[in-house]
Structure formats: C-alpha cells, structure tokens
Design an enzyme around this catalytic site. Sequence first.
Site, PDB file in Angstrom:
ATOM      1  N   ILE A  65      52.507  96.428  91.528  1.00 29.35           N
ATOM      2  CA  ILE A  65      51.691  97.241  92.127  1.00 29.35           C
ATOM      3  C   ILE A  65      50.258  97.252  92.538  1.00 29.35           C
ATOM      4  O   ILE A  65      49.676  97.859  91.795  1.00 29.35           O
ATOM      5  CB  ILE A  65      51.825  98.842  91.173  1.00 29.35           C
ATOM      6  CG1 ILE A  65      51.500  98.681  89.842  1.00 29.35           C
ATOM      7  CG2 ILE A  65      53.224  99.278  91.303  1.00 29.35           C
ATOM      8  CD1 ILE A  65      51.384  99.935  88.945  1.00 29.35           C
ATOM      9  N   PRO A  66      49.659  96.110  93.008  1.00 27.55           N
ATOM     10  CA  PRO A  66      48.403  95.944  93.302  1.00 27.55           C
ATOM     11  C   PRO A  66      47.623  97.131  93.853  1.00 27.55           C
ATOM     12  O   PRO A  66      48.407  97.660  94.774  1.00 27.55           O
ATOM     13  CB  PRO A  66      48.578  94.783  94.264  1.00 27.55           C
ATOM     14  CG  PRO A  66      49.912  94.792  94.930  1.00 27.55           C
ATOM     15  CD  PRO A  66      50.782  95.282  93.952  1.00 27.55           C
ATOM     16  N   HIS A  67      46.624  97.297  93.494  1.00 29.08           N
ATOM     17  CA  HIS A  67      45.960  98.521  94.113  1.00 29.08           C
ATOM     18  C   HIS A  67      44.502  98.505  93.957  1.00 29.08           C
ATOM     19  O   HIS A  67      44.093  97.649  92.917  1.00 29.08           O
ATOM     20  CB  HIS A  67      46.375  99.941  93.313  1.00 29.08           C
ATOM     21  CG  HIS A  67      46.314  99.939  91.897  1.00 29.08           C
ATOM     22  ND1 HIS A  67      47.441  99.480  91.051  1.00 29.08           N
ATOM     23  CD2 HIS A  67      45.473 100.208  91.116  1.00 29.08           C
ATOM     24  CE1 HIS A  67      47.008  99.701  89.743  1.00 29.08           C
ATOM     25  NE2 HIS A  67      45.664 100.218  89.703  1.00 29.08           N
ATOM     26  N   GLY A  68      43.658  99.169  94.293  1.00 33.26           N
ATOM     27  CA  GLY A  68      42.245  99.079  94.360  1.00 33.26           C
ATOM     28  C   GLY A  68      41.512 100.504  94.666  1.00 33.26           C
ATOM     29  O   GLY A  68      42.118 101.209  95.291  1.00 33.26           O
TER      30      GLY A  68
END
Lengths: 151, 542
Positions: A65-68
Amino acid sequence: MNLKKVLTRDAVMIGLIGTSKNEIIKELVGLIVKNGSDLDEKSLLKAVFDREAQMSTGMKNGIAIPHGKTNDVSELHAVIAVSAVPVDFECLDKKPARIFVMTISPASHTGPHLQFLAEVSGLLTRDDLREKILAAENEDELLKIFLQGQA
Amino acid sequence: MHEGASLTHMMTVLVLQLAVIILAAKSFGFITSRFLKQSSVLGELIAGMVIGPFALGSIPLAFLGGQSLFAIPIGADLPVSPELYGFATVASIVLLFFSGLETDLKTFLRFAGTGSIVGLGGVIATFLLGAGSAVVFIPQVNSIMNPTALFMGIIATATSVGITARILSERRKLSSPEGVTILSAAVLDDVLGIVLLAVVIGLVRSGRGTDSDVDWGLIGRIALKAFGFWIGSTVIGIILAPRITKGLKSLKDMGTLSMVTFGLALMLAGLSELAGLAMIIGAYVMGLALSGTDVAEDIRHRLDGLYNFIVPIFFCVMGMLVDFSVLPKVLVYGLVYTFVGMFGKIVGCGVPALTMGFNARGAMRISTGMLPRGEVTLIMAGLGLSSGVLDPGLFGVAVMSMFISSLIAPPVLVKAFKGGSGFKKSLDTKKSEDLKSISIDMPSVSLADFVMTRLLTAFRQADFFPRRVGHGNLVYAVQKDAVQITLLRDGTTITANVPPDQETFVRLLLTEEILSLKELFRSVEKVAGSDAMERDMLGGLF
C-alpha cells in the site's frame, strides 16, 4: 466510505510492467498524474518515497500500500493496480507482491485516505477476492470485484 | 450584617473562612477519593457539613472576639454570609460553563436518536415523580404546579454523568453501545434540565405558579420566552463563537483568550438573570456555544486552576447550608424522594432503551448509568433555597438524594456491566462484539502525554471529533458518524478501545502517527547529536 466515489475505471489497472519497487511506484504515480489535472509528478514521488524510507508499505499476502501525504494535492487520489509478475516490495512476510493500492492525500486531511485504505484492506483480507483480483483479465473486471465486494 | 464591624474585620473573617474551607474540602476530598474510593465531591460536601454553621463552625472563638467563624448572619435568608455565597455563585457559573464546554453539540446532534429518547424518558419520569412526591408528602403543596413541587421536580431530573464516565472508562465500556447511549442521553438531560429550570424560574418569578387557577396560557408564554432565550442565545453563540475566538486568537495568547471567554460567560450569566432566567443558564449557553470551536479544550485547560480553586468551595458551602436540626423531620420524605428519583431514572430511561433494541440487561446498564447526581442537583437546590421556594428541610432532602444516589450508583453500575450482551437476541449482531483494545507503551508519562496530544490531532485530521469525558479524566471519546472510539492514557500506557470493524482503520492511523513521531525524534537527534546546541547554551558561562 463508498469506494465508488474514489475508484473509477481509470483508477484501476492490470498488468503493471515494473519488476522492482521503484519501477512499480513510478508507474502508480504516473497513473495518478495522468488521471488528475495539474499534478506535480516530482512532488508526489517524493512524498511516496519519503514514506517508504520510514517503513516499507509491503504488507502480507502479496499486497502493498505505497502512499504519501503532500499539500500539493487538495483531495484524495487513489489507484489500485495488479502487476504482471510478482515484485519484491520488502513485505512483512518477505514474499513478493502483486496487488498495489496507492493513495496520495493532503497532509492536513488524512481521513479519506485512512478510510479508503481501511475499506480496501477489509476486502483484501478475503482469500476469494484476492484470487479473483489476480485472475482479472481487464480493468472493468477488476473494478467490479472491488465495487461488488463492498456491497 | 454585623453592626459596627469594620470592613477589614469582615474581610479578615472571609479570608479565614476561605482558608478553612479550602483546607477542609481538600483533605476530606482526598480521604473520600483515596481511601473510600468515592467521588471527592462527596468529601467536599461532608467537609462543609462538618465545619459549617450547624456544626463546628458555630463554636465561638476567642481570637475572633468570641464570635464563631461561620456565624449565621442575623435576619438573612441563608445561613452563610453573602460574601461567601458570592463565591459559591461564581463557582456555579464556572461549573455550568465547563459543563457547556464539555458538551459536543455537533456530535450529539449526529448520534441523537436513541440517546435523546432515553434522556427524555428519564427527565419526564423523574420530573413527574419528583413533583408528585412533593404533592403527596408536603402538606402545603396541593398541585404539581406549585412552585415548590416544580422545584422538587426539576431537581429530580438532574444527572451527573461524570461519575459514570469515569467508571465506564476504567472498565473499558465507554464505547459500548450502552456507554454511547448514556453519554448522549446525559447531554439531552442537561439541556432539558436547564430549559425546565428556566421555565420554572419564570413561573415562580411571575408569582403564577400556584395551587389553583393554573393559567396555561401564561405558562405557555413563559415557557416560550425561556426556551426562546435559550435557543436564541445558543444559536447566536454558536454562530458568533468561532468569529470571536478567531479574533482573539490573533492576540497569540491563549491565557487571555480563556479569561475573556470566561468574562463573556459571566456577562451572559448576568444578562440571563436580568432576563428573568437563572444565571447558570447563561453560563451553560456560553460554554455550549464555545464547545464547537477548536479552542474549547484549550480554554478548559487554562481555566483548570480557577476550577480547582473555586469548585471545592462550592460543594463545601452547599454542605454548610444543610441544617441538621430539620433533617429528622424530613428523613422519611428524603428517602422517598431519593427512591422515586432513582426509580424514575430506571423506568424513564430503561423502558425507552428496551424499545430501542436493548434487552433487560442493556436497559438496566443504561438506566443505572443515569443515576449519579452531582453539582446540578445542588445548584438547583441552592437556587430554590436562596429564592425561598424551598425551606431548609427540602434543601436537605435534595442534598440527601444527591448523596445517596451518588453513593449507590457506582457499585450498582459496576455490577450491571458484568455479563453478556446488552442487545436483544434478534438484534445481537456484530455491534455487541467485544471491543478491541490496542495499547502503546511509552517510556515516560510526559512522552505519553505528548503522543496523546498528537494522536488527538491525528484523529481530528481524520474527521473525528475528540472530546474529553468528564473533568479530570484522561479519557477521550473520539466520535465520527456512528463510530465511537475511546482513547485513554493510564500512566505511560495509551489505549484505544475500538469496535472490531474499525480496528484496521485505527491501526493504520496509529502506525502513520508513530512513523511521523519517529521522524520527528530523528530530526531532534540530528540537532542534539552534534552537541553544538548545548555548547552554544553554555558558551559564555564558564
């Protein structure tokens, strides 16, 4: 949260071609930039990589779940994609991942981002849905799995 | 009062009185909370009875020229001096201002359903039973429209949910469906009690609350006026409050901001008295208006010192007003009144709860949660005594009911919350599943405090409404739509109690927050690691 509001036909994708964590993240950010209007790809990439540097977002069961968070966006942007081949994403269970959920949210308003992730994670814990997702042959099918899974 | 006594002498007596009150209230409060495991409020009340004009306070003291410290003023309505009663009045404004500040109207309106019906049922049942008992037991009272009966009615409605909140949070039941229902029912209870008080005071002042010839048209007009003032000032307050606080925030001084808001509370309290209502109504409205602003928590924090000083004085002075000599005469009525008050809450809150999907166990939990009484009971009783509507005996009855209810409620409540689900079988869905607990251990209390503040901000950014539950508890109810999470800090441990379907969400939120904390500490380390800062600080000293 109603996934319909965030997930559209353009926000899902099958067959990501990347074979490394970096390539996958770039593809996902590229998809968000393409769908949005006037988004700064560089700042989005920086937000995601900064977060990745703190702790990898590779979860279990082939999910990441890559997020920023960045104030360069004013609302939640999300995409869900499946890669063609399993990719090493430094997951908790040390196994490679194929299902990717990316969110970019405003730094000061994280509610929708967390709600979205919580909603999606609820679906992804189901074995039957994960199998269906990996077997999906086109984007319509993938989108349908999420929208119907929630109902 | 004392002819010829110089102002200096009066002030000397007042200062000595305050000294004795504060010392006695604090020591009795400490004993009751530490050794008897009861609310410190009860200790403060007992302190007042012990040192008051009807007990130790009546002993003549040589150094006061043979006068006693708490001499009953000659010809006055109250057994304490006007100066001292002034402190109690200001304290009642502080209490109701805080009570308003602690109400989260937005949250309440969103979860109002079950809670309002439960609260409404409790208010109606206790009012009728309280007023009715006065008609039956007091010979001069022949109708529930008699001012005395009306007062005994509204005094019976008051609930003080602080004790319940503390017990439930200790037992991790505050976020249970029963706990949520109690909290929102208590809000309605407060608001209705205040509006009823306004109506009753209006009736009493117009001299038209009588045994016969009930003029319903007049009652309607007074009720409308009271309700109008309440709703009008609340709405205006809610609209203006964010602007006022925004303007005040430009001062960049939260201390000043808090005192200004308290000044406004005093102002509105005075104005509401002039409008024919009670002062506490204005104070509550001011608090309520500010409760929705982002500085509400800060205001409470800054006024804590004032609260800790003046509120024990209030309870102590209320204890002093109890005239033991009349108690034997009203003992039977006092017990009956206490009993019907509790019975009214159990039936009035329990029956609606039964119709809203709770089973007998759930209904019992909710209604016992509404039993404790506190400051509002005493404030209302004090108003009745000072306006002459209640005689010292009935004031004693009110204090007795507050005392007994608060003593009985905690053990009953603890017992009620044992056992299984409080829902009817047919409705027993995942909602009643056990709450999940997520705990984080911190190395020190001050770090835990810091992290707690960060977490509350994080929840706020995720569209939740955190609010502190009760005074002095380190427990926060964090609400959004139908979801309630409790966040509490006990020593160095922070615990979140969450419904199972929210567990993922909360875990994600906590993870993100911990990561950003680590980042923060790393950046501190970078600065601190070089020693340059300390060297600069100590540079010229040696």
